[in-house]
Enzyme design. Structure first.
Site, mmCIF file in Angstrom:
data_model
loop_
_atom_site.group_PDB
_atom_site.id
_atom_site.type_symbol
_atom_site.label_atom_id
_atom_site.label_comp_id
_atom_site.label_asym_id
_atom_site.label_seq_id
_atom_site.Cartn_x
_atom_site.Cartn_y
_atom_site.Cartn_z
ATOM 1 N N TYR A 88 -5.121 -9.880 -0.833
ATOM 2 C CA TYR A 88 -5.665 -8.634 -0.254
ATOM 3 C C TYR A 88 -4.638 -7.508 -0.394
ATOM 4 O O TYR A 88 -4.968 -6.394 -0.819
ATOM 5 C CB TYR A 88 -6.013 -8.867 1.215
ATOM 6 N N SER A 129 -5.525 0.648 2.588
ATOM 7 C CA SER A 129 -5.116 -0.042 3.829
ATOM 8 C C SER A 129 -3.650 0.273 4.050
ATOM 9 O O SER A 129 -2.959 0.706 3.107
ATOM 10 C CB SER A 129 -5.303 -1.553 3.640
#
Ligand code: NDP
Length: 257
Positions: free
Chosen positions: A162, A149
């Site tokens: 996350y 990401s």
């Protein structure tokens, strides 16, 4: 433009596994890999969705199998690879895409969300790598693609665990890539910014969602799953000596850097 015949396709005779293929980015990646000629094993827990996608790919002339798999279960992932290899052949490409994301501030102690994030985003990726690596090393080729990401490169409040899970993917992959020099295996990390998928629907921490969730009152156009799928097809179809080690791909109006 005339459609390519199967002999002209970039990934003809390649076998690819895509985890988390039942929705969002993973489903788009499975479609695009199949379109490029790869035989695709699609893994996730929701078998009905995988079956529908398999039928769609077959209707379009592609080859795909659906394998119900929980990536947090090491034995199930080993069985996914075993079944894929006995059905389609040795695995050339694995796309470690299965992932979860929960908006939640640490102070709110959503510890179940923390644990699921680590289980799927970190241990799930390790389970996949553990299931394919010895075969790839023995064959002297293979491509491991991890969905990281842009939060694998920078932190984002409201997504601390996350962010940590994607930093894990980045750090582990960089060391793995160095260890694999001389083996013929490539490791690519894909670093998307916001992509319109169901991942934004899972958070239950309302306070954090209201404060940080970028999908609420979107002020810029998000990426589509297909935008990520095209980047992955690019990465896996380069000549053997070319390593596309990472691709940062973000909405034009939301650069994190
Ligand atoms: P989705 O929620 O649409 O898809 C997530 C996929 O992961 C589903 O197919 C789901 O399948 C699967 N999955 C979740 N848990 C498990 C499990 N235990 N075992 C097997 N499969 C599992 O999300 P996205 O498509 O957005 O996310 C895909 C990846 O992209 C993730 O790694 C995410 O972190 C990353 N990413 C997404 C971004 C975004 O903005 N959307 C941005 C940057 C990265 P099922 O529930 O059927 O098991």
């Amino acid at each position: 433009m005339a459609a390519l015949n199967s002999d002209q396709k970039l990934l003809k005779d390649h076998v690819a596994i895509v985890t988390g293929a039942s929705s969002g980015i993973g489903a788009a990646v499975a479609r695009h890999l199949a379109e490029a000629g790869a035989m695709v094993a699609m893994a996730a827990r929701r078998e009905d969705r995988l079956t529908t996608l398999r039928q769609e790919i077959e209707k379009n002339g592609g080859v795909a199998i659906a394998v119900k798999t929980d990536v947090t279960n090491r034995n199930e992932v080993k069985e996914l690879v075993r079944h894929t290899e006995s059905t389609l052949g040795p695995v050339d490409i694995i796309v470690n895409n299965a992932g979860v994301m929960y908006y939640t501030m640490m102070k709110n102690l959503h510890e179940d969300d923390w644990e699921r994030t680590v289980d799927v985003n970190c241990k799930g990726v390790l389970n996949s790598i553990g299931a394919v690596l010895d075969g790839m090393v023995a064959r002297g080729k293979g491509h491991i693609v991890n969905l990281s990401s842009d939060l694998g490169r920078t932190a984002f409040a409201g997504l601390a665990v996350y962010t940590g899970s994607k930093f894990f993917v980045e750090g582990m992959s960089a060391a793995l890539r160095q260890e694999l020099v001389g083996t013929g295996i490539k490791v690519t990390n894909i670093q998307p910014g916001d992509v319109t998928t169901e991942i934004f629907n899972a958070s239950t921490d309302q306070e954090t969602k209201e404060k940080y969730d970028t999908s609420i009152n979107q002020s810029y156009k998000f990426l589509d799953p297909e935008d990520i799928a095209r980047a992955i097809v690019y990465a896996v179809s380069q000549p053997p000596h070319v390593a596309v080690n990472e691709i940062l791909i973000e909405p034009r109006e939301a650069p994190a850097f």
